[in-house]
Design an enzyme around this catalytic site. Structure first.
Site, mmCIF file in Angstrom:
data_model
loop_
_atom_site.group_PDB
_atom_site.id
_atom_site.type_symbol
_atom_site.label_atom_id
_atom_site.label_comp_id
_atom_site.label_asym_id
_atom_site.label_seq_id
_atom_site.Cartn_x
_atom_site.Cartn_y
_atom_site.Cartn_z
ATOM 1 C CB CYS A 3 -8.070 12.169 1.723
ATOM 2 S SG CYS A 3 -7.581 11.371 0.164
ATOM 3 C CG HIS A 39 -10.964 12.312 -1.933
ATOM 4 N ND1 HIS A 39 -9.951 13.276 -1.247
ATOM 5 C CD2 HIS A 39 -11.970 12.571 -1.209
ATOM 6 C CE1 HIS A 39 -10.681 13.584 0.236
ATOM 7 N NE2 HIS A 39 -12.116 13.213 0.037
#
Length: 1241
Positions: free
Chosen positions: A51, A306
């Site tokens: 990510c 994340h």
């Protein structure tokens, strides 16, 4: 430093949409990639932990100037990907793969594109996709890889032109005015977050505020030729078109030795004026104004998280729609729009203070008002995440201010700062998000979260100012950069023709795949059950023959109608006569059940629910073999186990004894879930007076092992009002047992009535124990049939275990063998023997289970069964067993164990195993009983050599350094000669867990725990090794040793050993001095050695005693060492030697403090990361005449040997590491780039 900080959180891995291969081609049978969503923008597939890469790639894609420059690179410059594997091919793979990825993101109609080909060009293997790294680090490494890949091409200066800027650092002498300048390039600006409330304040600290060199930290001026007061400052000399700013969110708390993330409020503007921070300020306004176009956000903490990115669509490539919450808010009344966010403490406190007429609140009343506002206290709701309320208010000093001696808190006036003020001619007054939102938006913002792309409001950026989900990298773009009109809403702009053709081919393939998948996905395999193959048996439809198939299979398109299916069945079943009714069916445990009949021939099979229920019953719609069938969900059959007593006597022949008993007959019968209990009773043909009972599950009486014979079960009688309730209402389900009792059944002894509970005792054929003979040397739980034998012995709860053992010995033909019965746990480990004088019930033995018959004598009721070993813990030493009286003392137990193994002597003592199965502390109270020492059956004791000292006394081993150390008084150091070199070697060897020749063991001493350190020194001098050349006790230095390492010097001659934490068994090392010594608590003994200029070696080491109580910082140590050598403090560099790593760790100084900064205790060298202590080796390098590093050839050899040992140990530890769940190792981030010349291809 931070380990794997950015490991993916499972909840935010948004890469669920499949997109296989570089071109989006899916495998046969797989679902093709989904088309783009309503935003018309393409996401990027997450490979498991990429990510961070996805967020940066999307930022570069939406940087139009970077994308245009990338597409402008021709194939004759970069090469062809088809030639990359050819020998001698000079193909620049990384920019080529980046071009293809950008073309797919712009032109290919798929929800998410894959980065597999790009990461493969990086040289990453498959596991790299699961290792997440810092996006700031990736930004630098990726740009470096692109610069190296584009050497010799027209894009060789791409990164430098777009992203590189220049900073000039200046130091101005306050006396002569001379200014010394040094210029440095930057790719991104790293700004501080801790203690700063906004980006403008951080830039102000970096480029406006000066750092003063004064006091003990003066600057040597080249013009003045001496140390003078000076000021250091920095300015921006050259501004790049794109400014990248990295926020230092992650840090390390050296006091707590833990990582943490800065989650406090940190604002940044949408537009910013950099003129106040630049060296040249006479340019046009447009040269200094930047606008925000990308924010990379990190969600999570320092141990995992994340990344996703907010991006401003400058060229309107996407289709922006108002977020769903905006539509919901329009439907709600205006009051709902102003609803307070009770999860945000900042909003709650602002609302509380703003509602007050005086616009301020007393601190002691703020907690009560918070309780009234949200119904919960600060401690319960916010303290865990934000700390105390006062600390929270002080950390948000840009919003709150404490007045009246911190008694009241008020809101600050919202006045624009001088940094964020923008010219009104540009139409950009104010730099905050709220002010910008008032204007009509010319471009929109999107949240690109891996595969997901959603529209967001500009105001959403404010939510990333603070919290666990907050901004991590900021990307600004010069406002004077304008895009041409033809680039707006045109994803094909500047894309090379061959890439457009590639995208068109992939779109064609994707469309074809979707059509094929759509057709195949609508085919359903129908299972046709023909009525002629079924009968209604025991309340449910059952197949007549289990061997032959009860129906046929038909593959049909579920988009076709019921009439089409009926026609197809008629054509397939030509022998069928009469009407055809099609009814949805389902196979249940009771049998096949029918639900809805498909009556409307115009309805598609998909609408009729056939796709989710492919079983179809083909019949006439009325009856099956002459019997009517109930259809519908309410008549679903429930398969119950009907239990009836069999009163016929059964005589079982077991071991020559006649055992009479009864039994229970079980039968599985299906009943409709809508049937009542009375109807069930009638169906079973039971008289009206019979009882129906349900088995109780989870009660003590119903558990296995309770009651007589460990087989009793409890049944609850259904009350009379339950007889009119249905099986569904009574929650009866498939497999439940139903006991049916007639009144005469209670004459049988196997039934006992207690109120509404009936206890059924297990028949006698279940009263047994299986005994397995387990000799020594045979594997537990089985093995060779010749060695491990089993026999089933009849037993009840009142049977004595001695009788069970004797019967098993006779049947196993082991006459005269001394054996005992032992349990076995779930892991296969034998438990202590059971007492044979107890019955099965009293010993807790469960019938119908296995017990082990092992060699050895069983303990009596007054005895304990103990394991013991000599010298070491099992399995290093052989484990033996012994039975001993519970009232025995430790001394008697030790003597019994010594007699059992045939050892004589009194120099032994007992130790117990600790929680990790290692030898623990000695059991010192020999006169205490085993029960008083909490020793239980099955415990393991270890017999260790050595006599236990009397209570209150300590026994310590004494070691000695052979040569004395002489001490000088004038400079507080030691001129020790060869002895000091030996001391350094001894300490280094001890750090490496070896035994140097100069460290010898001289004996043991026994002293009281309450004596002083001076008394211990006096006692040490009585040893024979100190009789010759004896010195006073004050001339001794005592070291505490752990694992043959010198740990610390014992200080305080009048301090007791108890306060010094000296315990029995401690090793003491004695160092003889030539002078009396009494060290203070913060006087550190260091071994300091100066490097020989021009050579990789050191002068003879000097022992210095540094008093760290006055100044324990690096500057204090440097001044102390510089004074000893007669050098200027600024001309030397210090490093600490790490003997176990054979490396030097340079001791860095704290950066100069400004006038308004305060010194922190974290600068102390006694704490992390240096932890200076007694005996540490400090290296000194004179910068005036020496520029080499601290390592010598011996240190490099030691590092090489250490690496070899690690490689050898890696193979031996392989098996052991497989059994442990190791923490995921930190993997360095790198991108492999080929070597390209400046001449191009």
């Amino acid at each position: 430093m931070f380990g794997n900080l950015f490991e993916e959180d499972g909840e935010d891995g948004e890469g669920g949409c499949s997109s296989s291969g570089a071109g989006g081609a899916a495998k046969a049978g797989d679902e093709p990639p989904a088309p783009r969503g309503r935003s018309k923008l393409c996401g990027i597939l997450n490979q498991g932990g990429t990510c961070y890469l996805n967020s940066l790639l999307q930022t570069l894609l939406f940087t139009p100037e970077f994308r245009d420059e990338l597409f402008a690179l021709r194939t004759d410059e970069l090469g062809c990907l088809e030639d990359k594997d050819k020998p001698g091919a000079n193909v620049r793979v990384i920019p080529l793969e980046l071009q293809r990825l950008f073309a797919r993101l712009l032109l290919v109609n798929q929800q998410s594109a894959s980065t597999a080909a790009l990461t493969e060009s990086f040289g990453w293997n498959s596991s790299e996709g699961t290792n997440q790294h810092d996006v700031q680090e990736l930004n630098r490494i990726l740009f470096s890889a692109l610069e190296n890949s584009l050497v010799g091409t027209s894009g060789s200066t791409l990164i430098r032109r777009l992203y590189h800027g220049t900073i000039v650092n200046s130091i101005a002498c306050k006396e002569c005015g001379n200014v010394s300048q040094r210029q440095e390039d930057f790719l991104d600006l790293t700004v501080c977050v801790c203690g700063v409330s906004s980006l403008e304040e951080a830039l102000h600290n970096m480029f406006v505020e000066e750092e003063l060199f004064e006091g003990n930290n003066l600057y040597r001026c080249g013009v003045c030729g001496r140390l003078v007061t000076a000021a250091k400052s920095a300015k921006l000399r050259k501004l790049p078109p794109f400014l990248t700013i990295s926020l230092l969110r992650f840090s390390f708390d050296f006091a707590k030795c833990e990582r943490y993330k800065e989650t406090g409020h940190y604002s940044f503007p949408l537009t910013i004026n950099l003129r106040p921070f630049c060296e040249q300020t006479d340019g046009d306004d447009a040269d200094y104004y930047y606008e925000l176009f990308s924010v990379i956000i990190h969600k999570g903490g320092c141990y995992g998280g994340h990344y996703h990115v907010y991006i401003r669509d400058i060229e309107s490539l996407g289709c922006w729609e108002p977020p769903e919450e905006d539509n919901d808010n329009r439907k709600k009344p205006r009051k709902a729009e102003q609803q307070l966010n009770e999860n945000d403490p900042l909003c709650v406190l602002i609302a509380i203070i703003d509602q007050e007429p005086s616009k301020n609140v007393r601190l002691d009343q703020l907690g009560q008002k918070l309780m009234e506002k949200i119904g919960s206290s600060w401690s319960k709701t916010f303290k865990k995440d934000y700390g105390p309320i006062v600390k929270f208010l002080k950390s948000h000093n840009d919003v709150f201010m404490l007045v009246s001696n911190c008694i009241q808190v008020a809101l600050k006036a919202k006045t624009p700062g001088p940094v964020s003020e923008l010219p009104t001619t540009a139409g950009l007054e104010g730099g905050t998000v709220s002010q910008q939102e008032l204007q009509q938006e010319t471009s929109h913002w999107f949240d690109l979260n891996d595969s997901t792309v959603t529209s967001i409001r500009e105001s959403e950026i404010e939510k990333q100012f603070q919290g666990q989900e907050s901004a991590y990298m900021l990307f600004y773009r010069k406002m004077q950069l304008q895009r041409p009109t033809e680039a707006l809403s045109s994803p094909h702009y500047k894309v090379p023709h061959h890439l457009i053709q590639m995208a068109q081919d992939e779109n064609h393939n994707l469309q074809q795949m979707r059509e094929e998948y759509d057709a195949s996905n609508n085919l359903v395999e129908l299972h046709l059950h023909l009525a002629s193959s079924y009968r209604l048996i025991k309340g449910a439809l059952q197949s007549i023959s289990k061997e032959s198939s009860a129906g046929t299979t038909l593959v049909f398109d579920c988009r076709r109608t019921v009439g089409d299916l009926r026609l197809a069945i008629c054509q397939q079943e030509e022998q069928w006569k009469g009407d055809i009714a099609l009814t949805l069916a389902k196979m249940l445990p009771a049998g096949l059940h029918l639900y809805n009949t498909l009556a409307d021939d115009t309805v598609s099979l998909l609408s009729a629910g056939v796709a989710t229920n492919p079983d179809i019953f083909v019949w006439n719609g009325r009856e099956v073999c002459g019997e009517s069938v109930l259809t519908g969900a309410e008549w679903e059959p429930v398969l119950l186990t009907v239990v009836r007593p069999t009163l016929e006597g059964a005589v079982l022949k077991e071991a020559g004894n006649n055992v009479e008993g009864g039994g229970l007959k079980k039968e599985a019968i299906a009943f409709a879930s809508a049937a009542t209990l009375s109807e069930v009773q009638e169906t079973l043909g039971e008289p009206a007076g019979s009882l129906l009972c349900q088995e109780q599950v989870g009660t003590k009486r119903g558990e296995r092992g309770a009651g007589e014979g460990a087989g009793a079960s409890a049944w609850r009688v259904f009350p009379s009002h339950d007889m009119f309730r249905t099986l569904k209402e009574l929650s009866l389900k498939d497999g439940d047992a139903l006991l049916v009792l007639e009144p005469q059944s209670f004459d049988n002894s196997m039934f006992t009535v207690n109120g509404d509970v009936i206890t059924v005792v297990t028949p006698s054929d279940c009263r047994w124990l299986q005994v397995e003979f387990q000799p020594y040397g045979c594997g537990l739980g089985g093995g060779d049939a010749a060695e491990s034998r089993r026999v089933k012995v009849p037993a009840s709860g009142d049977t004595l275990l001695r009788e069970v053992k004797e019967r098993a010995i006779n049947e196993l033909r082991l006459p005269g063998a001394e054996c005992c019965l032992r349990h076995m746990d779930s892991t296969g480990k034998l438990l202590p023997p059971v007492c044979e004088d107890l019955c099965v019930r009293e010993a807790g033995v469960r019938l119908m289970n296995t017990v082990m018959l092992c060699p050895g004598r069983a303990p009596e009721a007054s005895q304990l069964f103990l394991h013991f070993a000599v010298g070491a813990a099992p399995p290093a030493a052989m484990e033996m067993d012994i039975n001993i009286e519970k009232t025995s003392t430790l001394k008697e137990c030790l003597q019994a164990m010594l007699n059992a193994v045939g050892i004589d002597g009194s120099c032994w003592h007992l130790r117990r195993l600790d929680w990790c199965e290692e030898v623990g502390e000695a059991l010192v109270d020999e006169d205490a009983s085993l029960s008083e020492m909490n020793i239980n059956s099955g415990d393991t004791l270890v017999i260790s050599e050595g006599r236990i000292p009397p209570k209150g006394f300590l026994e310590m081993s004494v070691w000695m350094l052979q040569d004395p150390v002489s001490m000088e008084t004038n400079v507080n150091h030691t001129d020790n000669g060869h002895a000091q070199e030996q001391m350094e070697e001894v300490y280094a060897a001890a750090q490496a867990n070896s035994h140097p020749s100069e460290l010898i063991r001289v004996g043991q001493v026994e002293v009281s725990v309450d004596v002083s350190l001076e008394d211990l020194k006096t006692q040490v001098l009585t040893l024979p090794a100190f009789q010759y050349g004896r010195r006073p006790a004050a001339f001794l230095r005592l070291w505490k040793m752990e694992a043959h390492r010198l740990v610390r010097i014992l200080r305080g001659n009048q301090v007791s050993l108890r306060k010094l934490n000296i315990t029995s068994g401690t090793d003491i090392c004695v160092q003889q001095l030539l002078k009396e010594e009494d060290l203070g608590p913060k006087e550190i003994v260091l071994s300091v050695k100066m490097g020989v200029p021009g050579k990789r070696c050191y002068y003879r080491a000097q022992e210095l005693i540094w008093d760290a109580s006055w100044d324990s910082t690096a500057a204090g140590l440097r001044a102390f060492v510089a004074e000893f050598y007669g050098l200027a403090a600024g001309s030397i560099v210090l490093a600490k030697y790490q003997p176990h790593k054979h490396t030097w760790e340079e001791i860095c100084w704290s950066r100069p403090l400004s006038k308004r900064k305060k010194r922190s205790n974290a600068d102390s060298l006694l704490g992390a990361p240096f932890h200076l202590k007694d005996g540490d080796v400090i290296g000194v390098k004179n910068l005036l005449i020496d520029n080499k590093d601290f390592h010598t050839q011996e240190h490099e050899q030691g590092q090489a040997e250490r690496r070899k040992k690690g490689e050898r140990a890696g193979g031996s530890n392989c098996t052991r590491s497989q059994n442990k769940v190791a923490k995921k190792p930190e993997v360095a981030l790198s991108i492999n780039v080929g070597v390209f010349s400046n001449n191009g291809l």
